[in-house]
Motif scaffolding. Structure first.
Motif, PDB file in Angstrom:
ATOM      1  N   LEU A  93      46.428  37.342  33.363  1.00 32.14           N
ATOM      2  CA  LEU A  93      47.071  38.527  33.925  1.00 32.14           C
ATOM      3  C   LEU A  93      48.338  38.070  34.652  1.00 32.14           C
ATOM      4  O   LEU A  93      48.345  37.016  35.282  1.00 32.14           O
ATOM      5  CB  LEU A  93      46.102  39.153  34.937  1.00 32.14           C
ATOM      6  CG  LEU A  93      46.475  40.527  35.475  1.00 32.14           C
ATOM      7  CD1 LEU A  93      46.013  41.597  34.486  1.00 32.14           C
ATOM      8  CD2 LEU A  93      45.812  40.794  36.816  1.00 32.14           C
ATOM      9  N   ARG A  96      50.654  40.145  40.378  1.00 35.05           N
ATOM     10  CA  ARG A  96      51.374  41.324  40.870  1.00 35.05           C
ATOM     11  C   ARG A  96      51.703  41.151  42.356  1.00 35.05           C
ATOM     12  O   ARG A  96      50.879  40.600  43.093  1.00 35.05           O
ATOM     13  CB  ARG A  96      50.501  42.579  40.783  1.00 35.05           C
ATOM     14  CG  ARG A  96      49.704  42.765  39.510  1.00 35.05           C
ATOM     15  CD  ARG A  96      50.584  43.335  38.427  1.00 35.05           C
ATOM     16  NE  ARG A  96      49.858  44.089  37.426  1.00 35.05           N
ATOM     17  CZ  ARG A  96      49.529  43.628  36.224  1.00 35.05           C
ATOM     18  NH1 ARG A  96      49.780  42.379  35.885  1.00 35.05           N
ATOM     19  NH2 ARG A  96      48.931  44.430  35.361  1.00 35.05           N
ATOM     20  N   PRO A 192      38.474  42.222  37.215  1.00 37.64           N
ATOM     21  CA  PRO A 192      38.879  43.346  36.353  1.00 37.64           C
ATOM     22  C   PRO A 192      38.332  44.635  36.967  1.00 37.64           C
ATOM     23  O   PRO A 192      37.162  44.670  37.343  1.00 37.64           O
ATOM     24  CB  PRO A 192      38.170  43.046  35.027  1.00 37.64           C
ATOM     25  CG  PRO A 192      37.735  41.614  35.105  1.00 37.64           C
ATOM     26  CD  PRO A 192      37.529  41.319  36.539  1.00 37.64           C
ATOM     27  N   ILE A 194      39.694  48.110  35.878  1.00 41.41           N
ATOM     28  CA  ILE A 194      40.118  49.339  35.190  1.00 41.41           C
ATOM     29  C   ILE A 194      38.907  49.904  34.423  1.00 41.41           C
ATOM     30  O   ILE A 194      38.264  49.167  33.675  1.00 41.41           O
ATOM     31  CB  ILE A 194      41.258  49.042  34.184  1.00 41.41           C
ATOM     32  CG1 ILE A 194      42.391  48.232  34.827  1.00 41.41           C
ATOM     33  CG2 ILE A 194      41.760  50.317  33.522  1.00 41.41           C
ATOM     34  CD1 ILE A 194      43.267  48.982  35.784  1.00 41.41           C
ATOM     35  N   VAL A 206      50.979  46.527  30.009  1.00 38.40           N
ATOM     36  CA  VAL A 206      49.692  46.092  30.552  1.00 38.40           C
ATOM     37  C   VAL A 206      48.692  45.876  29.411  1.00 38.40           C
ATOM     38  O   VAL A 206      47.849  44.992  29.461  1.00 38.40           O
ATOM     39  CB  VAL A 206      49.159  47.095  31.604  1.00 38.40           C
ATOM     40  CG1 VAL A 206      47.854  46.601  32.216  1.00 38.40           C
ATOM     41  CG2 VAL A 206      50.197  47.328  32.690  1.00 38.40           C
ATOM     42  N   LEU A 214      41.089  42.889  32.760  1.00 39.99           N
ATOM     43  CA  LEU A 214      41.357  44.273  33.178  1.00 39.99           C
ATOM     44  C   LEU A 214      40.118  45.163  33.142  1.00 39.99           C
ATOM     45  O   LEU A 214      39.948  46.042  33.994  1.00 39.99           O
ATOM     46  CB  LEU A 214      42.408  44.896  32.249  1.00 39.99           C
ATOM     47  CG  LEU A 214      43.811  44.304  32.291  1.00 39.99           C
ATOM     48  CD1 LEU A 214      44.629  44.796  31.103  1.00 39.99           C
ATOM     49  CD2 LEU A 214      44.515  44.668  33.595  1.00 39.99           C
TER      50      LEU A 214
HETATM   51  N1  GLN Z   1      46.542  45.565  38.944  1.00 43.09           N
HETATM   52  C1  GLN Z   1      46.292  45.606  37.546  1.00 43.09           C
HETATM   53  C2  GLN Z   1      46.839  46.896  36.982  1.00 43.09           C
HETATM   54  O1  GLN Z   1      46.857  47.894  37.641  1.00 43.09           O
HETATM   55  C3  GLN Z   1      44.812  45.505  37.255  1.00 43.09           C
HETATM   56  C4  GLN Z   1      44.304  44.191  37.627  1.00 43.09           C
HETATM   57  C5  GLN Z   1      42.816  44.108  37.604  1.00 43.09           C
HETATM   58  O2  GLN Z   1      42.087  44.803  36.866  1.00 43.09           O
HETATM   59  N2  GLN Z   1      42.349  43.279  38.450  1.00 43.09           N
HETATM   60  O3  GLN Z   1      47.267  46.918  35.866  1.00 43.09           O
END
Ligand code: GLN
Length: 283
Positions: A93, A96, A192, A194, A206, A214
């Motif tokens: 990933l 961020r 993850p 989501i 993404v 994720l």
């Molecule tokens: N921050 C990421 C996003 O919103 C997700 C990261 C995660 O699932 N830990 O795309």
């Protein structure tokens, strides 16, 4: 058209913008600075400079790939996080800025620990969280776990790059599985989160990132349940667990902390004012 820096940048910006790329000018600048191996500021200072054809071709190739929604970080192979330039590739990933708040919180906690403190990072990916903490807290040590060997090789590269390899152990496995019998002062994770059926609605960029990093299961909370279930066995008295959470997950996750017996459970906002981190103390 003369291939001056200025012209090449404005042409690329238009192409990116026509395809609805969010930050067309910024992306074009980052990619051109990457090709020329210079800082972005230099592009302004030398804006009239004529580029060799070879650089123009390499830049155009990157712009064409960016138009296919490949994240800028994968094209340059780097991403800045906590003021450090991490190596990244499509197996991890992209770190961020939202995650810096989690990193700072755990770093500050460990800084106060007499004798340094040892922490675990679950799902380390590029290693950005663990390595930044080690870089800023010289006495700390870490064990970083990831289920992906490919991600761990990126993290190992970064640990060498930032000279912390002697203070971090990398272990391949599922969450706590490779840590059996160990005890930590802190556990940190950006798991993850989501919900599975939202994955296909995410921004095209993404969707280029690893699903493994994720997909948090049907309601996005699978990893929090599993982490909370095991964390008490792996924490010293007074140790902390701190996790990043997604949109609308903070209060449910806070309740999981409370139900597991954590105290001083806090929700912390990121710089955009979003509830981003849940942290609590085990006692
Ligand atoms: N921050 C990421 C996003 O919103 C997700 C990261 C995660 O699932 N830990 O795309």
């Amino acid at each position: 058209m003369k291939y001056s820096i200025k012209n090449v940048l404005s042409d690329a910006t238009q192409r990116l913008s026509a395809q609805k790329i969010d930050t067309p000018r910024l992306d074009a600048e980052i990619l051109l600075a990457h090709v020329l191996n210079c800082r972005r500021l230099t592009l302004y200072i030398d804006s009239e400079k004529i580029l060799p054809l070879e650089s123009v071709l390499r830049f155009n190739d990157l712009i064409n790939r960016r138009l296919k929604k490949i994240p800028v970080a994968y094209l340059t192979g780097t991403k800045d996080f906590m003021g450090l330039t991490f190596a990244v590739n499509e197996n991890v990933l992209v770190p961020r800025p939202d995650t810096e708040i989690l990193t700072e919180l755990v770093g500050e906690f460990l800084r106060e620990r007499v004798g340094g403190g040892i922490f675990a990072d679950l799902g380390t990916g590029s290693g950005a969280i663990a390595i930044s903490i080690l870089k800023f807290v010289k006495s700390a040590r870490a064990m970083a776990v990831d289920i992906s060997e490919a991600a761990l090789s990126v993290a190992k590269f970064n640990a060498e790059k930032f000279h912390v390899a002697d203070r971090i152990k990398f272990l391949c496995g599922d969450l706590f599985a490779p840590l059996e019998g160990k005890i930590f002062d802190a556990i940190v994770s950006n798991p993850p989160y989501i919900p599975t059926n939202e994955l296909k609605t995410l921004q095209a960029e993404v969707q280029r990132e690893p699903k493994l990093a994720l997909d948090g299961g049907a309601d996005g909370l699978n990893f929090y349940r599993r982490i909370l279930c095991d964390a008490p066995r792996f924490l010293v008295d007074g140790g902390i667990l701190a996790v990043e959470v997604g949109i609308n997950q903070s209060s449910v996750v806070k309740n999981l902390f409370l139900a597991t017996g954590f105290v001083d459970v806090e929700i912390i906002k990121d710089l955009s004012g979003l509830e981003r981190v849940v942290a609590g103390k085990f006692s």
